[in-house]
Design a protein around this motif. Structure first.
Motif, PDB file in Angstrom:
ATOM      1  N   LYS A 187       0.705   2.682  -6.991  1.00 36.04           N
ATOM      2  CA  LYS A 187      -0.698   2.304  -7.161  1.00 36.04           C
ATOM      3  C   LYS A 187      -1.373   2.071  -5.810  1.00 36.04           C
ATOM      4  N   ASN A 193       0.796  -1.228   0.000  1.00 40.72           N
ATOM      5  CA  ASN A 193       0.000   0.000   0.000  1.00 40.72           C
ATOM      6  C   ASN A 193       0.828   1.277   0.000  1.00 40.72           C
ATOM      7  N   VAL A 230      -7.409   2.559 -10.241  1.00 39.20           N
ATOM      8  CA  VAL A 230      -8.057   2.620  -8.928  1.00 39.20           C
ATOM      9  C   VAL A 230      -9.568   2.472  -9.055  1.00 39.20           C
ATOM     10  N   TRP A 259      -2.599   5.406  -4.067  1.00 41.61           N
ATOM     11  CA  TRP A 259      -3.828   5.973  -4.624  1.00 41.61           C
ATOM     12  C   TRP A 259      -5.024   5.094  -4.313  1.00 41.61           C
ATOM     13  N   LEU A 260      -4.850   3.773  -4.342  1.00 42.69           N
ATOM     14  CA  LEU A 260      -5.945   2.869  -3.999  1.00 42.69           C
ATOM     15  C   LEU A 260      -6.366   3.057  -2.548  1.00 42.69           C
ATOM     16  N   THR A 261      -5.384   3.185  -1.659  1.00 44.96           N
ATOM     17  CA  THR A 261      -5.681   3.398  -0.239  1.00 44.96           C
ATOM     18  C   THR A 261      -6.478   4.678  -0.039  1.00 44.96           C
ATOM     19  N   TYR A 298      -5.532   6.663 -11.920  1.00 41.56           N
ATOM     20  CA  TYR A 298      -6.901   6.915 -11.423  1.00 41.56           C
ATOM     21  C   TYR A 298      -7.884   5.901 -12.010  1.00 41.56           C
ATOM     22  N   TRP A 303      -8.419   6.229  -2.178  1.00 37.11           N
ATOM     23  CA  TRP A 303      -9.771   6.060  -2.743  1.00 37.11           C
ATOM     24  C   TRP A 303     -10.654   5.244  -1.808  1.00 37.11           C
TER      25      TRP A 303
END
Length: 218
Positions: A20, A16, A218, A23-25, A215, A27
């Motif tokens: 990537k 995390n 994600v 940004w996933l975290t 983005y 979101w």
């Protein structure tokens, strides 16, 4: 729709602190999820993970992926509802420098995650690679990400683990590695632009590649 899925859910994101993963975290936090993060290394300064101020917003553990079993003692309550498994040796060139590390993380590490999830109802999304559609023997990275997918398929078929594979194609965007050795194509070109150097083209320039913004991933 996504907020209904993730609101107040416990989500484990491996890798995390990466590009990537950060940004996933972010979101998932916006969707109301409770995040548990796992990464091996303290991010380099200044990292995207720190810029987004994520360490203060989630429960984060610096833990080698092969030791994911230790989370059983850390997480007192039930297992997470979702796992996004992004932890990996994630570049082609470093895999040539240390192929054993690529195998350890990308294959053995993935099997540890699958084994940990076995027998539960949680959902796993595995970060695959576009190298699946080329010869796996092109690089240690390609081979061991391919084998990581095969591990996922094994556990899905033989142990009914609820896992799906998402294959990433040349992901770019804010916070990506701008490095000629460890960057992807866009990152390498960005480094060249910064240094006032011409953009390298490998081959005859007629080949085509897919690119996707982080983005959209994600």
């Amino acid at each position: 729709m996504f907020q209904k899925i993730f609101q107040n859910k416990k989500v484990l994101v491996t890798g995390n602190t990466g590009f990537k993963g950060s940004w996933l975290t972010l979101w998932l936090l916006k969707l109301g999820a409770n995040i548990i993060g796992v990464s091996k290394d303290v991010p380099t300064n200044p990292s995207l993970f720190e810029i987004l101020n994520l360490e203060k917003k989630i429960k984060h553990h610096y833990l080698d992926i092969k030791d994911i079993d230790k989370l059983k003692k850390i997480i007192v309550s039930n297992k997470p509802d979702f796992i996004f498994h992004l932890a990996a040796q994630s570049r082609v060139q470093p895999s040539f420098d240390n192929p054993e590390e690529s195998f350890r993380v990308n294959v053995f590490g993935t099997s540890k995650v699958m084994e940990w999830a076995k027998g539960s109802n949680l959902k796993i999304v595995y970060a695959g690679s576009s190298s699946k559609h080329h010869s796996p023997s092109d690089s240690p990275y390609a081979m061991y990400k391919f084998l990581g997918e095969e591990v996922c398929k094994l556990y899905k078929k033989s142990y009914d683990v609820n896992v799906e594979i998402a294959r990433f194609y040349n992901v770019y965007g804010p916070g990506e590695s701008v490095d000629e050795k460890h960057g992807n194509v866009i990152g390498i070109w960005t480094a060249k632009v910064i240094n006032g150097e011409p953009l390298p083209i490998v081959g005859d320039g007629e080949q085509k590649r897919d690119f996707i913004h982080v983005y959209d991933i994600v």
